[in-house]
Write an enzyme that holds these catalytic residues in place. Structure first.
Site, short mmCIF file in Angstrom:
data_model
loop_
_atom_site.label_atom_id
_atom_site.label_comp_id
_atom_site.label_asym_id
_atom_site.label_seq_id
_atom_site.Cartn_x
_atom_site.Cartn_y
_atom_site.Cartn_z
N SER A 121 0.83 -1.20 0.00
CA SER A 121 0.00 0.00 0.00
C SER A 121 0.86 1.25 0.00
O SER A 121 0.36 2.34 -0.23
CB SER A 121 -0.93 0.01 1.22
OG SER A 121 -0.20 -0.22 2.38
N HIS A 142 -3.81 -4.45 -5.14
CA HIS A 142 -3.95 -3.81 -3.82
C HIS A 142 -5.38 -4.00 -3.30
O HIS A 142 -6.33 -3.48 -3.88
CB HIS A 142 -3.59 -2.32 -3.94
CG HIS A 142 -3.66 -1.59 -2.66
ND1 HIS A 142 -4.07 -0.29 -2.55
CD2 HIS A 142 -3.39 -1.99 -1.39
CE1 HIS A 142 -4.05 0.08 -1.29
NE2 HIS A 142 -3.64 -0.93 -0.56
N GLU A 154 -7.10 -2.42 -6.57
CA GLU A 154 -6.33 -1.58 -7.49
C GLU A 154 -5.31 -2.47 -8.19
O GLU A 154 -4.53 -3.17 -7.54
CB GLU A 154 -5.62 -0.46 -6.73
CG GLU A 154 -6.56 0.63 -6.24
CD GLU A 154 -5.85 1.74 -5.48
OE1 GLU A 154 -6.16 2.91 -5.69
OE2 GLU A 154 -4.98 1.42 -4.63
N ASN A 192 -5.64 5.29 -1.59
CA ASN A 192 -4.96 5.73 -0.37
C ASN A 192 -4.51 7.19 -0.45
O ASN A 192 -4.41 7.87 0.57
CB ASN A 192 -3.76 4.85 -0.06
CG ASN A 192 -4.18 3.55 0.61
OD1 ASN A 192 -5.32 3.42 1.05
ND2 ASN A 192 -3.28 2.59 0.67
N1 3HC Z 1 -13.70 -10.32 7.49
C1 3HC Z 1 -14.77 -10.81 6.84
N2 3HC Z 1 -15.99 -10.23 6.90
C2 3HC Z 1 -16.13 -9.14 7.66
C3 3HC Z 1 -15.05 -8.58 8.37
C4 3HC Z 1 -13.79 -9.22 8.27
N3 3HC Z 1 -12.70 -8.75 8.89
N4 3HC Z 1 -15.50 -7.49 9.03
C5 3HC Z 1 -16.80 -7.37 8.74
N5 3HC Z 1 -17.18 -8.35 7.90
C6 3HC Z 1 -18.51 -8.57 7.32
C7 3HC Z 1 -19.48 -9.01 8.38
O1 3HC Z 1 -19.48 -10.41 8.53
C8 3HC Z 1 -20.81 -8.49 7.82
O2 3HC Z 1 -21.28 -9.38 6.84
P1 3HC Z 1 -22.88 -9.58 6.63
O3 3HC Z 1 -23.46 -8.20 6.42
O4 3HC Z 1 -22.97 -10.42 5.40
O5 3HC Z 1 -23.36 -10.22 7.87
C9 3HC Z 1 -20.40 -7.21 7.09
O6 3HC Z 1 -19.00 -7.31 6.83
C10 3HC Z 1 -20.68 -6.00 7.94
O7 3HC Z 1 -19.98 -6.18 9.17
P2 3HC Z 1 -20.57 -5.78 10.60
O8 3HC Z 1 -22.05 -5.88 10.57
O9 3HC Z 1 -19.83 -6.54 11.64
O10 3HC Z 1 -20.10 -4.31 10.84
P3 3HC Z 1 -20.31 -3.05 9.95
O11 3HC Z 1 -21.62 -3.05 9.26
O12 3HC Z 1 -19.95 -1.95 10.85
O13 3HC Z 1 -19.19 -3.18 8.82
C11 3HC Z 1 -17.04 -2.81 7.93
C12 3HC Z 1 -17.84 -3.34 9.11
C13 3HC Z 1 -17.27 -3.70 6.71
C14 3HC Z 1 -15.58 -2.82 8.34
C15 3HC Z 1 -17.56 -1.36 7.62
O14 3HC Z 1 -17.51 -0.59 8.77
C16 3HC Z 1 -16.76 -0.67 6.54
O15 3HC Z 1 -16.96 -0.87 5.36
N6 3HC Z 1 -15.83 0.19 6.99
C17 3HC Z 1 -14.95 0.93 6.04
C18 3HC Z 1 -13.78 0.08 5.71
C19 3HC Z 1 -12.86 0.76 4.73
O16 3HC Z 1 -13.02 1.89 4.32
N7 3HC Z 1 -11.80 0.02 4.33
C20 3HC Z 1 -10.76 0.53 3.45
C21 3HC Z 1 -9.62 0.99 4.27
S1 3HC Z 1 -8.25 1.55 3.28
C22 3HC Z 1 -7.31 0.17 3.05
O17 3HC Z 1 -7.59 -0.90 3.53
C23 3HC Z 1 -6.11 0.29 2.15
C24 3HC Z 1 -4.84 0.01 2.89
O18 3HC Z 1 -3.79 -0.06 1.92
C25 3HC Z 1 -4.50 1.10 3.86
#
Ligand code: 3HC
Length: 293
Positions: A121, A142, A154, A192
């Site tokens: 990343s 990515h 990506e 990012n």
């Molecule tokens: N692994 C697998 N599945 C997961 C999980 C994990 N670690 N975390 C959550 N899930 C699934 C859950 O099982 C649930 O599935 P379902 O709806 O089918 O039952 C679904 O995702 C929603 O999870 P929750 O109900 O527990 O919780 P939320 O609704 O709060 O969602 C989240 C959690 C998906 C993390 C949500 O908050 C989200 O999308 N957050 C933003 C994440 C984001 O922006 N990520 C990008 C970051 S940048 C990056 O990664 C790049 C790097 O290079 C820095």
């Protein structure tokens, strides 16, 4: 072509690597996960099994699919086991010395046609490609955290990547249910470069005590409808990863807006990395607000 892949390798089974193994295995690929030692292998396997167990518990996969996914997985501490891999994704820690070691091994071990993808990343895909004798077959792929959930992948091409490699990586991303976007190798790529300075701005706001962490996060979730606020997201992504992205943006562009927030740097130095260390902006294991220290 992609459907003929016999084996996909994933090197590094941290949060991202374990998630990437899961994504490939659920899409029907035989996957070999590689870690440095048995303890790391057990941690990665545990993470994966827990996630698959949850999917089973929620009825997202059947007992039969669960068994079939597990049967497609192999775990090893020997990179030599990737000698017959068609496609390898590297997801080891973001340190060039570690990547150098991994890519030297993969380049030696894998057949000349094997595509080597990096999930980096914050490091340059071009620099990683140049470590190998097959830079035309090295590409960035990515993923976003959590890898099984987030749709974006990506596909990062360098000046050395062959168009056919980009095409295969794009096809792979689609086969595993991701939405691929093709981007060029610049600091932060696209997602990012947009997302992490926004997180960094939130850290600055927090540091200057504009509002509490909860209020800062609510300002985004409640105002813009995003699933989580920037400080909660920093904890999810890892503060070390956020800092590494800010530092490469600064190194490459030297623009004031890319200066990492001092608190971000301090928290990383203190080992407060977010969810993975048990504590970041939020308490994931019972500690207090770091701004009050
Ligand atoms: N692994 C697998 N599945 C997961 C999980 C994990 N670690 N975390 C959550 N899930 C699934 C859950 O099982 C649930 O599935 P379902 O709806 O089918 O039952 C679904 O995702 C929603 O999870 P929750 O109900 O527990 O919780 P939320 O609704 O709060 O969602 C989240 C959690 C998906 C993390 C949500 O908050 C989200 O999308 N957050 C933003 C994440 C984001 O922006 N990520 C990008 C970051 S940048 C990056 O990664 C790049 C790097 O290079 C820095």
């Amino acid at each position: 072509m992609v459907q003929e892949f016999k084996k996909v390798g994933v090197v590094g089974l941290g949060t991202m690597g374990a998630g990437i193994v899961e994504v490939f295995a659920r899409a029907g690929f035989a996957v070999t996960g590689v870690e440095i030692d048995d303890a790391a292998l057990d941690r990665g396997r545990g993470h994966l099994e827990k996630s698959l167990g949850k999917a089973l518990g929620k009825g997202k996969i059947t007992e039969e699919e669960h068994g079939a996914i597990l049967a497609r997985l192999t775990f090893t501490t020997s990179r030599e086991d990737l000698r017959d891999a068609d496609f390898v994704v590297e997801a080891v820690p973001e340190r060039m010395d570690i990547k150098r070691d991994v890519f030297a091994d993969l380049d030696r071990i894998c057949p000349p046609g094997t595509i080597l993808a990096t999930n980096t990343s914050s490091l340059s895909v071009t620099e990683i490609a140049a470590l190998t004798t097959r830079p035309d077959k090295v590409v960035g792929l990515h993923f976003f955290n959590p890898a099984p959930v987030m749709k974006l992948a990506e596909v990062v091409g360098t000046v050395l990547t062959a168009p056919g490699t980009i095409q295969i990586a794009t096809e792979v991303a689609k086969r595993i249910g991701k939405t691929p976007v093709t981007v060029s190798d610049r600091a932060g790529f696209v997602a990012n470069a947009l997302l992490v300075p926004y997180i960094n701005d939130a850290v600055k706001a927090y540091e200057r005590k504009y509002a509490s962490r909860e209020e800062i996060d609510a300002s985004v979730t409640a105002a813009a409808g995003l699933p989580m606020g920037p400080l909660a997201l920093a904890d999810l992504v890892g503060l070390d990863v956020c800092l590494a992205v800010m530092d490469v943006l600064w190194d490459e562009f030297r623009e004031q807006r890319y200066v990492a927030a001092p608190l971000l740097r301090r928290m990383v130095a203190a080992g407060l990395l977010g969810r993975k260390s048990g504590r970041g902006f939020y308490d994931h294991s019972g500690a207090e607000d770091p701004a009050e220290e």
